[in-house]
Design a protein around this motif. Structure first.
Motif, PDB file in Angstrom:
ATOM      1  N   GLU A  78       6.948  -1.501  -6.698  1.00  0.00           N
ATOM      2  CA  GLU A  78       5.929  -0.603  -7.257  1.00  0.00           C
ATOM      3  C   GLU A  78       5.422   0.373  -6.206  1.00  0.00           C
ATOM      4  N   ALA A  79       5.223  -0.097  -4.993  1.00  0.00           N
ATOM      5  CA  ALA A  79       4.743   0.773  -3.910  1.00  0.00           C
ATOM      6  C   ALA A  79       5.777   1.851  -3.605  1.00  0.00           C
ATOM      7  N   MET A  80       7.050   1.470  -3.590  1.00  0.00           N
ATOM      8  CA  MET A  80       8.119   2.437  -3.314  1.00  0.00           C
ATOM      9  C   MET A  80       8.233   3.473  -4.439  1.00  0.00           C
ATOM     10  N   LYS A  81       8.114   3.019  -5.680  1.00  0.00           N
ATOM     11  CA  LYS A  81       8.170   3.942  -6.822  1.00  0.00           C
ATOM     12  C   LYS A  81       7.005   4.924  -6.776  1.00  0.00           C
ATOM     13  N   LEU A  82       5.830   4.408  -6.425  1.00  0.00           N
ATOM     14  CA  LEU A  82       4.650   5.271  -6.341  1.00  0.00           C
ATOM     15  C   LEU A  82       4.818   6.285  -5.211  1.00  0.00           C
ATOM     16  N   GLU A  83       5.345   5.838  -4.073  1.00  0.00           N
ATOM     17  CA  GLU A  83       5.614   6.762  -2.965  1.00  0.00           C
ATOM     18  C   GLU A  83       6.533   7.888  -3.439  1.00  0.00           C
ATOM     19  N   TYR A  84       7.605   7.536  -4.121  1.00  0.00           N
ATOM     20  CA  TYR A  84       8.550   8.528  -4.631  1.00  0.00           C
ATOM     21  C   TYR A  84       7.858   9.485  -5.601  1.00  0.00           C
ATOM     22  N   TYR A  85       7.035   8.939  -6.487  1.00  0.00           N
ATOM     23  CA  TYR A  85       6.300   9.738  -7.458  1.00  0.00           C
ATOM     24  C   TYR A  85       5.390  10.749  -6.755  1.00  0.00           C
ATOM     25  N   THR A 136       3.350  11.001   2.983  1.00  0.00           N
ATOM     26  CA  THR A 136       3.197   9.873   2.067  1.00  0.00           C
ATOM     27  C   THR A 136       4.139   8.765   2.492  1.00  0.00           C
ATOM     28  N   GLY A 137       3.635   7.540   2.493  1.00  0.00           N
ATOM     29  CA  GLY A 137       4.456   6.398   2.853  1.00  0.00           C
ATOM     30  C   GLY A 137       3.972   5.145   2.148  1.00  0.00           C
ATOM     31  N   TYR A 138       4.660   4.022   2.411  1.00  0.00           N
ATOM     32  CA  TYR A 138       4.227   2.737   1.872  1.00  0.00           C
ATOM     33  C   TYR A 138       4.387   1.678   2.953  1.00  0.00           C
ATOM     34  N   THR A 139       3.640   0.590   2.824  1.00  0.00           N
ATOM     35  CA  THR A 139       3.661  -0.471   3.817  1.00  0.00           C
ATOM     36  C   THR A 139       3.073  -1.748   3.231  1.00  0.00           C
ATOM     37  N   SER A 140       3.335  -2.853   3.891  1.00  0.00           N
ATOM     38  CA  SER A 140       2.692  -4.106   3.502  1.00  0.00           C
ATOM     39  C   SER A 140       1.452  -4.379   4.355  1.00  0.00           C
ATOM     40  N   ASP A 141       1.278  -3.603   5.427  1.00  0.00           N
ATOM     41  CA  ASP A 141       0.143  -3.791   6.331  1.00  0.00           C
ATOM     42  C   ASP A 141      -0.421  -2.421   6.709  1.00  0.00           C
ATOM     43  N   ILE A 142      -1.421  -1.983   5.964  1.00  0.00           N
ATOM     44  CA  ILE A 142      -1.957  -0.631   6.138  1.00  0.00           C
ATOM     45  C   ILE A 142      -2.556  -0.418   7.522  1.00  0.00           C
ATOM     46  N   ASN A 143      -3.247  -1.420   8.068  1.00  0.00           N
ATOM     47  CA  ASN A 143      -3.874  -1.258   9.381  1.00  0.00           C
ATOM     48  C   ASN A 143      -2.822  -1.080  10.476  1.00  0.00           C
ATOM     49  N   ARG A 144      -1.787  -1.910  10.449  1.00  0.00           N
ATOM     50  CA  ARG A 144      -0.707  -1.794  11.431  1.00  0.00           C
ATOM     51  C   ARG A 144      -0.021  -0.440  11.309  1.00  0.00           C
ATOM     52  N   ARG A 145       0.246  -0.023  10.067  1.00  0.00           N
ATOM     53  CA  ARG A 145       0.982   1.227   9.855  1.00  0.00           C
ATOM     54  C   ARG A 145       0.189   2.436  10.328  1.00  0.00           C
ATOM     55  N   ILE A 146      -1.101   2.450  10.090  1.00  0.00           N
ATOM     56  CA  ILE A 146      -1.923   3.575  10.542  1.00  0.00           C
ATOM     57  C   ILE A 146      -1.960   3.604  12.071  1.00  0.00           C
ATOM     58  N   LEU A 186      -4.687   9.880 -10.280  1.00  0.00           N
ATOM     59  CA  LEU A 186      -3.346   9.298 -10.116  1.00  0.00           C
ATOM     60  C   LEU A 186      -3.275   7.928 -10.775  1.00  0.00           C
ATOM     61  N   ILE A 187      -4.300   7.129 -10.604  1.00  0.00           N
ATOM     62  CA  ILE A 187      -4.312   5.790 -11.191  1.00  0.00           C
ATOM     63  C   ILE A 187      -4.147   5.884 -12.710  1.00  0.00           C
ATOM     64  N   GLU A 188      -4.887   6.782 -13.338  1.00  0.00           N
ATOM     65  CA  GLU A 188      -4.783   6.945 -14.789  1.00  0.00           C
ATOM     66  C   GLU A 188      -3.419   7.493 -15.189  1.00  0.00           C
ATOM     67  N   GLU A 189      -2.904   8.454 -14.423  1.00  0.00           N
ATOM     68  CA  GLU A 189      -1.604   9.051 -14.711  1.00  0.00           C
ATOM     69  C   GLU A 189      -0.490   8.011 -14.716  1.00  0.00           C
ATOM     70  N   VAL A 190      -0.428   7.213 -13.680  1.00  0.00           N
ATOM     71  CA  VAL A 190       0.678   6.262 -13.578  1.00  0.00           C
ATOM     72  C   VAL A 190       0.497   5.070 -14.510  1.00  0.00           C
ATOM     73  N   PHE A 233       0.836  -1.189   0.000  1.00  0.00           N
ATOM     74  CA  PHE A 233       0.000   0.000   0.000  1.00  0.00           C
ATOM     75  C   PHE A 233       0.877   1.248   0.000  1.00  0.00           C
ATOM     76  N   THR A 234       0.516   2.204  -0.813  1.00  0.00           N
ATOM     77  CA  THR A 234       1.112   3.540  -0.775  1.00  0.00           C
ATOM     78  C   THR A 234      -0.012   4.454  -0.311  1.00  0.00           C
ATOM     79  N   TYR A 235       0.270   5.305   0.652  1.00  0.00           N
ATOM     80  CA  TYR A 235      -0.810   6.064   1.279  1.00  0.00           C
ATOM     81  C   TYR A 235      -0.423   7.520   1.522  1.00  0.00           C
ATOM     82  N   ILE A 236      -1.453   8.344   1.670  1.00  0.00           N
ATOM     83  CA  ILE A 236      -1.286   9.746   2.055  1.00  0.00           C
ATOM     84  C   ILE A 236      -2.120   9.955   3.310  1.00  0.00           C
ATOM     85  N   ILE A 237      -1.483  10.487   4.345  1.00  0.00           N
ATOM     86  CA  ILE A 237      -2.237  10.840   5.551  1.00  0.00           C
ATOM     87  C   ILE A 237      -2.137  12.339   5.783  1.00  0.00           C
ATOM     88  N   ARG A 238      -3.137  12.852   6.459  1.00  0.00           N
ATOM     89  CA  ARG A 238      -3.149  14.267   6.854  1.00  0.00           C
ATOM     90  C   ARG A 238      -2.727  14.327   8.314  1.00  0.00           C
TER      91      ARG A 238
END
Length: 97
Positions: free
Chosen positions: A57-64, A16-26, A83-87, A3-8
C-alpha cells in the motif's frame, strides 16, 4: 506499519518516498545518504506523511503521489485530508491518519 512521505528539498523541489521507519529515513535524507536526489538537492523539511498498513500500500501510494502535478502535491501538503479521501474513494488504500 509503513510511511509514504513528501519532503521539500533545498531548491524547493518535492521528493516522495516510502519507508518502514520514518525517523531513520528522515535522518538519512538529512545526512545525504541512501538517496541520490536528496543528496544533490539537500533536505529542507518533511512536509507530510501518510501511514499504510502494508509495504504494498505504501509503494502504491508513493507511485500515485509521484504521478501528481506539483500543484496537486502542494495542495495535499496544505490539506492532507484531500489525498486520504481521494485514495479511499478508489478503494485501493487503507490509510491511517
Amino acid at each position: 506499519m509503513y510511511f509514504t512521505y513528501i519532503i521539500r528539498c533545498g531548491d524547493n523541489s518535492l521528493y516522495t518516498g516510502y519507508t518502514s521507519d520514518i525517523n531513520r529515513r528522515i535522518k538519512e535524507h538529512k545526512q545525504g545518504i541512501n538517496s541520490k536526489y536528496t543528496r544533490a538537492k539537500k533536505f529542507k523539511k518533511l512536509e507530510v506523511y501518510f501511514i499504510s498498513g502494508t509495504r504494498s500500500e505504501a509503494m502504491k501510494l508513493e507511485y500515485y503521489i509521484k504521478r501528481l502535478s506539483r500543484n496537486k502535491k502542494l495542495t495535499i501538503i496544505k490539506n492532507p485530508q484531500i489525498l486520504i479521501e481521494e485514495v479511499k474513494d478508489k478503494g485501493e488504500y487503507s490509510l491511517g491518519e
